[in-house]
Write a protein that holds these residues in place. Structure first.
Motif, PDB file in Angstrom:
ATOM      1  N   ALA A 316      -5.153  -1.957   5.739  1.00  0.00           N
ATOM      2  CA  ALA A 316      -4.255  -0.984   6.379  1.00  0.00           C
ATOM      3  C   ALA A 316      -4.533  -0.871   7.871  1.00  0.00           C
ATOM      4  O   ALA A 316      -3.662  -0.443   8.639  1.00  0.00           O
ATOM      5  N   ARG A 317      -5.728  -1.262   8.299  1.00  0.00           N
ATOM      6  CA  ARG A 317      -6.048  -1.294   9.739  1.00  0.00           C
ATOM      7  C   ARG A 317      -5.144  -2.291  10.461  1.00  0.00           C
ATOM      8  O   ARG A 317      -4.875  -2.132  11.667  1.00  0.00           O
ATOM      9  N   ILE A 318      -4.664  -3.286   9.725  1.00  0.00           N
ATOM     10  CA  ILE A 318      -3.751  -4.288  10.295  1.00  0.00           C
ATOM     11  C   ILE A 318      -2.305  -3.883  10.067  1.00  0.00           C
ATOM     12  O   ILE A 318      -1.470  -3.932  10.975  1.00  0.00           O
ATOM     13  N   THR A 319      -1.990  -3.483   8.827  1.00  0.00           N
ATOM     14  CA  THR A 319      -0.590  -3.276   8.455  1.00  0.00           C
ATOM     15  C   THR A 319      -0.070  -1.886   8.784  1.00  0.00           C
ATOM     16  O   THR A 319       1.138  -1.681   8.869  1.00  0.00           O
ATOM     17  N   GLY A 320      -0.967  -0.904   8.911  1.00  0.00           N
ATOM     18  CA  GLY A 320      -0.536   0.450   9.256  1.00  0.00           C
ATOM     19  C   GLY A 320      -0.547   1.427   8.110  1.00  0.00           C
ATOM     20  O   GLY A 320      -0.641   2.632   8.324  1.00  0.00           O
ATOM     21  N   ASP A 321      -0.427   0.962   6.851  1.00  0.00           N
ATOM     22  CA  ASP A 321      -0.491   1.866   5.708  1.00  0.00           C
ATOM     23  C   ASP A 321      -0.926   1.071   4.481  1.00  0.00           C
ATOM     24  O   ASP A 321      -0.930  -0.159   4.479  1.00  0.00           O
ATOM     25  N   LYS A 322      -1.281   1.793   3.409  1.00  0.00           N
ATOM     26  CA  LYS A 322      -1.846   1.136   2.237  1.00  0.00           C
ATOM     27  C   LYS A 322      -0.795   0.434   1.378  1.00  0.00           C
ATOM     28  O   LYS A 322      -1.119  -0.487   0.636  1.00  0.00           O
ATOM     29  N   VAL A 323       0.461   0.867   1.474  1.00  0.00           N
ATOM     30  CA  VAL A 323       1.514   0.173   0.728  1.00  0.00           C
ATOM     31  C   VAL A 323       1.657  -1.259   1.248  1.00  0.00           C
ATOM     32  O   VAL A 323       1.654  -2.227   0.478  1.00  0.00           O
ATOM     33  N   SER A 324       1.774  -1.388   2.544  1.00  0.00           N
ATOM     34  CA  SER A 324       1.921  -2.724   3.122  1.00  0.00           C
ATOM     35  C   SER A 324       0.613  -3.502   3.055  1.00  0.00           C
ATOM     36  O   SER A 324       0.610  -4.738   2.999  1.00  0.00           O
ATOM     37  N   ALA A 325      -0.526  -2.800   3.016  1.00  0.00           N
ATOM     38  CA  ALA A 325      -1.803  -3.485   2.833  1.00  0.00           C
ATOM     39  C   ALA A 325      -1.855  -4.150   1.469  1.00  0.00           C
ATOM     40  O   ALA A 325      -2.300  -5.303   1.328  1.00  0.00           O
ATOM     41  N   GLY A 326      -1.422  -3.439   0.437  1.00  0.00           N
ATOM     42  CA  GLY A 326      -1.376  -4.034  -0.891  1.00  0.00           C
ATOM     43  C   GLY A 326      -0.444  -5.226  -0.952  1.00  0.00           C
ATOM     44  O   GLY A 326      -0.744  -6.244  -1.588  1.00  0.00           O
ATOM     45  N   ALA A 327       0.709  -5.109  -0.285  1.00  0.00           N
ATOM     46  CA  ALA A 327       1.660  -6.221  -0.261  1.00  0.00           C
ATOM     47  C   ALA A 327       1.066  -7.437   0.439  1.00  0.00           C
ATOM     48  O   ALA A 327       1.236  -8.572  -0.012  1.00  0.00           O
ATOM     49  N   LEU A 328       0.379  -7.206   1.558  1.00  0.00           N
ATOM     50  CA  LEU A 328      -0.246  -8.309   2.281  1.00  0.00           C
ATOM     51  C   LEU A 328      -1.266  -9.030   1.405  1.00  0.00           C
ATOM     52  O   LEU A 328      -1.288 -10.264   1.347  1.00  0.00           O
ATOM     53  N   ALA A 329      -2.112  -8.279   0.705  1.00  0.00           N
ATOM     54  CA  ALA A 329      -3.135  -8.893  -0.140  1.00  0.00           C
ATOM     55  C   ALA A 329      -2.513  -9.669  -1.292  1.00  0.00           C
ATOM     56  O   ALA A 329      -2.938 -10.792  -1.601  1.00  0.00           O
ATOM     57  N   LEU A 330      -1.511  -9.090  -1.936  1.00  0.00           N
ATOM     58  CA  LEU A 330      -0.859  -9.778  -3.052  1.00  0.00           C
ATOM     59  C   LEU A 330      -0.204 -11.063  -2.580  1.00  0.00           C
ATOM     60  O   LEU A 330      -0.330 -12.123  -3.216  1.00  0.00           O
ATOM     61  N   ASP A 331       0.501 -11.006  -1.470  1.00  0.00           N
ATOM     62  CA  ASP A 331       1.169 -12.191  -0.949  1.00  0.00           C
ATOM     63  C   ASP A 331       0.167 -13.242  -0.485  1.00  0.00           C
ATOM     64  O   ASP A 331       0.440 -14.437  -0.559  1.00  0.00           O
ATOM     65  N   ALA A 332      -1.005 -12.796  -0.036  1.00  0.00           N
ATOM     66  CA  ALA A 332      -2.031 -13.741   0.403  1.00  0.00           C
ATOM     67  C   ALA A 332      -2.627 -14.505  -0.761  1.00  0.00           C
ATOM     68  O   ALA A 332      -3.073 -15.644  -0.603  1.00  0.00           O
ATOM     69  N   GLY A 333      -2.646 -13.866  -1.952  1.00  0.00           N
ATOM     70  CA  GLY A 333      -3.201 -14.559  -3.110  1.00  0.00           C
ATOM     71  C   GLY A 333      -4.141 -13.734  -3.952  1.00  0.00           C
ATOM     72  O   GLY A 333      -4.714 -14.236  -4.919  1.00  0.00           O
ATOM     73  N   VAL A 334      -4.325 -12.441  -3.639  1.00  0.00           N
ATOM     74  CA  VAL A 334      -5.172 -11.572  -4.457  1.00  0.00           C
ATOM     75  C   VAL A 334      -4.399 -11.173  -5.714  1.00  0.00           C
ATOM     76  O   VAL A 334      -3.238 -10.776  -5.642  1.00  0.00           O
ATOM     77  N   ASP A 335      -5.061 -11.260  -6.870  1.00  0.00           N
ATOM     78  CA  ASP A 335      -4.437 -10.905  -8.141  1.00  0.00           C
ATOM     79  C   ASP A 335      -4.901  -9.566  -8.679  1.00  0.00           C
ATOM     80  O   ASP A 335      -4.167  -8.892  -9.403  1.00  0.00           O
ATOM     81  N   LEU A 336      -6.137  -9.202  -8.386  1.00  0.00           N
ATOM     82  CA  LEU A 336      -6.726  -8.020  -8.997  1.00  0.00           C
ATOM     83  C   LEU A 336      -7.504  -7.256  -7.939  1.00  0.00           C
ATOM     84  O   LEU A 336      -8.336  -7.829  -7.238  1.00  0.00           O
ATOM     85  N   SER A 337      -7.221  -5.964  -7.825  1.00  0.00           N
ATOM     86  CA  SER A 337      -7.899  -5.154  -6.823  1.00  0.00           C
ATOM     87  C   SER A 337      -9.194  -4.592  -7.400  1.00  0.00           C
ATOM     88  O   SER A 337      -9.485  -4.734  -8.587  1.00  0.00           O
ATOM     89  N   LEU A 338      -9.957  -3.916  -6.566  1.00  0.00           N
ATOM     90  CA  LEU A 338     -11.178  -3.255  -7.006  1.00  0.00           C
ATOM     91  C   LEU A 338     -11.288  -1.920  -6.273  1.00  0.00           C
ATOM     92  O   LEU A 338     -11.602  -1.884  -5.081  1.00  0.00           O
ATOM     93  N   TRP A 339     -10.959  -0.840  -6.993  1.00  0.00           N
ATOM     94  CA  TRP A 339     -11.077   0.550  -6.532  1.00  0.00           C
ATOM     95  C   TRP A 339     -10.033   0.924  -5.478  1.00  0.00           C
ATOM     96  O   TRP A 339     -10.049   2.040  -4.976  1.00  0.00           O
ATOM     97  N   ASP A 340      -9.132   0.038  -5.138  1.00  0.00           N
ATOM     98  CA  ASP A 340      -8.200   0.306  -4.042  1.00  0.00           C
ATOM     99  C   ASP A 340      -7.018   1.155  -4.477  1.00  0.00           C
ATOM    100  O   ASP A 340      -6.636   1.188  -5.649  1.00  0.00           O
ATOM    101  N   GLU A 341      -6.392   1.787  -3.485  1.00  0.00           N
ATOM    102  CA  GLU A 341      -5.132   2.494  -3.693  1.00  0.00           C
ATOM    103  C   GLU A 341      -3.946   1.577  -3.409  1.00  0.00           C
ATOM    104  O   GLU A 341      -2.877   1.744  -3.990  1.00  0.00           O
ATOM    105  N   GLY A 342      -4.148   0.597  -2.519  1.00  0.00           N
ATOM    106  CA  GLY A 342      -3.028  -0.220  -2.069  1.00  0.00           C
ATOM    107  C   GLY A 342      -2.262  -0.890  -3.186  1.00  0.00           C
ATOM    108  O   GLY A 342      -1.023  -0.941  -3.170  1.00  0.00           O
TER     109      GLY A 342
END
Length: 747
Positions: A316-342
């Protein structure tokens, strides 16, 4: 209803005879967006999912009910078995070997009942050096494992850890394997196999083979899919500071920090963990070039990518909020989060067009595929029996890790010794023999060096003990007692070092890292150092004991190399050898066992030299005006109680051969190391590169020929091979004749 009719009405994903991919596709097609998002979230700390009841059983918590209601099920649950100072779980509140499987079954039944489609959860556990759970077998840390130079032994230990995990109802093992130790100030150096990519790659393969078993569509009941961490470059963070940036060029990344990961993927690793650090300005959890372009498209990896704890939300430091942070990670290739809200907002992210539904489905499919491969839909309530006691394999690793660095004849202890002074803050305790990520141990578990010497020393030997000082601080009040004991003895064994042991007083970050060092804490996650010194009182104790004139052997129990002056007659390191490490050290001191460990990393003379590693670029690597640039002890170095001579290497087809002779009077084990030196290359070469090693047991006077596969040499490259006992020795060793690989066919 007939069997045929029943099968017609049974969903395909429920049919255990159907191919896994077909079952995944059928289940995915039945899921709502909300259910899909739930499969990609791993939000809970597992210890918050249960509590002990007055009758000694377990009950589920409102927190678990709320989490499973949120997404009508649960994708994964982290740390149901975890016990330590951070979680606050101990033997009074957590599951032990006798009831852990029952707790896992209780939680799983609840998850399945709350899931409309009956989808079970993945139970994910830390397995850094054995299963991090109450009554789990604690192994030596990775740095000690690297010092064994014995991947086959480690493979057996990894298999035992996987069997313990599955017997307790766990499924997935988080295994540190990919970090390369390039700056020993980093507190997590203990989690690395060493400084060399080839050595780390061989141990990473061993971890995957041992834990996962033979590749196949399904995992055996006593095998566990591995999440290799951390991907990638985390061992190169600036200044040795945890989670800092990694200033890596692509060639350095590929030559040093990626080979272990590539080896693990080729061995069949089920998953990798995206690290905290950045690569070329982009944090790994949001780095599409790394997670998709390299990992999936170039390497062909089709397994799971998990983000490190809270790494998605950091985006979110890059994207501005946790919604777009989650989208960035998913699109990058992350499948499973750990403790995150994004990742909880991925349904919204898809609706807003921040990430595609196709990308979401692909990630969900990978999570579901792993669940099917584990048999969770078909063997929901069955767990394998626990394996046999694991203390013997832990002892074997500890014994193989003990590394003798200096010896002027003090060791092994002469038969005439009648009085031994055992001194120092590490001499009589097992609390600091295990590294970070260690569960509380039951009283009496393991053996410290003092007790081991009492047991193993010949009858009539008088063992005297004085602590002398603490690990940290400058209290010198205990030194006179230690000096008196040393002066009255024939041999002083001075046990110094550091500790990664967490206590309830430790302050933790949200991801479990130590927020600041307290008391004895000098190593582990969050305990980074600016220097490589021991506690001030430890140096005063060393000086005082040596000044008595009594022959002195210094033993280091540590999770990273420390700077120790060359004043004692002998110096050996056991790293963090695990609970039974005291026995291994005592056996070597008394000559019952040979010292067979070899350094997995270079030991600097001071932090001012850093970086210090053997495979630097082949430039005029001169010294400083005020100090040598060479390490105190070189990568691969380790003495024995005998000596070895190496004949010149020779090429034989696609192999390199060399004769090794035991020149001493004792049986011994050497580790013959094959180094490659590039002479003509398209880019600037490294001084040396390890490309093979063989352990050889030799009787006195015996000569054997060791054979190494020469490895792949790029077409047209001119190289020479050197066989030696360490990287330092290889610099002056006789090389093979220059070999130039054919332009078309690699060697």
């Amino acid at each position: 209803m007939s069997g045929v009719a029943a099968r017609r009405h049974t969903p395909l994903y429920r049919d255990p005879t159907a191919p896994v991919d077909a079952r995944v596709g059928d289940l995915l097609a039945r899921m709502t967006p909300r259910e899909k998002v739930g499969q990609l979230n791993q939000r809970m700390y597992g210890w918050d999912a249960y509590r002990r009841t007055p009758d000694g059983g377990f009950e589920l918590t409102d927190a678990l009910y709320a989490e499973t209601d949120r997404f009508e099920g649960l994708g994964a649950l982290y740390g149901l078995q975890r016990a330590d100072a951070w979680s606050g779980v101990d033997h009074t509140s957590g599951p032990g070997a006798e009831d852990a499987a029952a707790l896992a079954d209780l939680v799983q039944r609840h998850v399945v009942e709350r899931s409309r489609l009956g989808v079970p959860a993945l139970f994910v556990e830390e397995v850094p050096h054995g299963l991090m759970a109450l009554d789990g077998t604690v192994l030596p840390v990775n740095l000690a494992v690297g010092a064994t130079w014995d991947p086959e032994l480690y493979e057996r230990a990894a298999a035992h850890a996987a069997a313990e995990l599955r017997a307790r109802g766990g499924h997935v093992a988080l295994v540190p394997a990919l970090d390369i130790a390039r700056d020993p100030r980093w507190g997590r150096t203990e989690e690395c196999f060493g400084e060399d990519p080839y050595l780390a790659a061989r141990f990473t393969e061993a971890a995957v083979r041992g834990m996962q078993g033979e590749p196949g569509e399904y995992f055996a009941a006593d095998k566990a899919p591995v999440v290799l961490k951390h991907f990638a470059g985390q061992g190169a963070t600036v200044g040795g500071r945890n989670s800092a940036e990694s200033e890596l060029g692509l060639r350095e990344l590929h030559e040093i920090h990626l080979p272990a990961a590539h080896a693990g993927i080729r061995a069949g690793a089920a998953a990798v963990m995206a690290a905290y650090n950045e690569v070329d300005g982009m944090p790994c959890a949001g780095n599409r070039a790394l997670l998709t372009g390299l990992l999936r498209e170039r390497w062909g990896f089709d397994g799971l990518v998990m983000a490190d704890g809270l790494a998605v939300d950091r985006l979110a430091r890059i994207t501005g909020d946790k919604v777009s942070a989650g989208a960035l990670a998913l699109d990058a290739g992350v499948d499973l989060s750990l403790w995150d809200e994004g990742f909880t907002h991925l349904e919204e992210a898809v609706e807003r067009g921040l990430v595609s539904e196709r990308t979401l489905d692909a990630a969900v499919a990978r999570v579901l595929r792993l669940k099917f491969r584990l048999g969770l839909f078909d063997r929901l309530h069955g767990t394998p029996p626990p394996p046999a006691d694991g203390s013997e394999v832990s002892r074997a690793l500890a014994r193989a890790a003990v590394t003798l660095l200096r010896n002027d004849g003090v060791l092994p202890a002469p038969a005439a010794v009648s009085r031994i002074a055992v001194l120092g803050p590490q001499a009589a305790t097992t609390a600091h023999q295990s590294g970070d990520y260690t569960a509380p141990q039951r009283p009496g578990t393991g053996t410290g060096l003092l007790d081991a010497l009492h047991t193993l020393a010949p009858p009539g030997v008088d063992i005297r003990y004085a602590r002398g000082c603490a690990l940290t601080g400058d209290d010198l009040s205990g030194i006179p007692e230690a000096v008196a004991a040393a002066a009255a003895s024939d041999l002083a064994v001075l046990v110094l070092g550091g500790s990664s042991a967490r206590t309830p007083e430790t302050e933790f970050d949200a991801n479990g890292a130590a927020r600041r060092a307290v008391s004895h804490l000098t190593c582990g996650e969050g305990a980074d150092l600016a220097g490589l010194g021991l506690g001030r009182a430890q140096y005063a104790l060393l000086d005082a004991v040596v000044a008595t004139g009594t022959p002195t052997a210094v033993v280091l129990i540590q999770g990273r190399p420390h700077v120790v002056p060359d004043t004692a007659g002998a110096l050996l390191t056991a790293w963090y050898p695990g609970p039974w490490g005291g026995e291994a050290i005592a056996e070597v001191l008394l000559g019952i066992a040979e010292p067979v460990g070899r350094l997995p990393l270079s030991v600097p003379r001071s932090a001012a030299q850093l970086p210090v590693h053997y495979n630097h670029k082949d430039t005029e690597y001169g010294g400083y005006v005020d100090e040598s640039a060479e390490p105190s002890y070189a990568f691969g170095q380790g003495l024995s109680y005998t000596g070895f001579a190496y004949g010149p290497p020779r090429l034989s087809g696609s192999t390199v051969e060399a004769d090794v002779t035991n020149t001493g009077r004792r049986q011994g084990r050497c580790v013959a190391q094959l180094y490659l030196r590039r002479l003509r290359t398209p880019v600037w070469p490294r001084t040396l590169e390890l490309c093979g090693f063989r352990a050889v047991d030799l009787a006195p006077g015996e000569t054997r020929t060791v054979t190494f596969p020469a490895g792949a040499v790029p077409p047209g490259t001119a190289v020479e091979f050197r066989v030696a006992e360490s990287a330092r020795a290889a610099l002056t060793a006789v090389p093979t004749q220059i070999f130039t690989a054919p332009d078309e066919t690699p060697l």
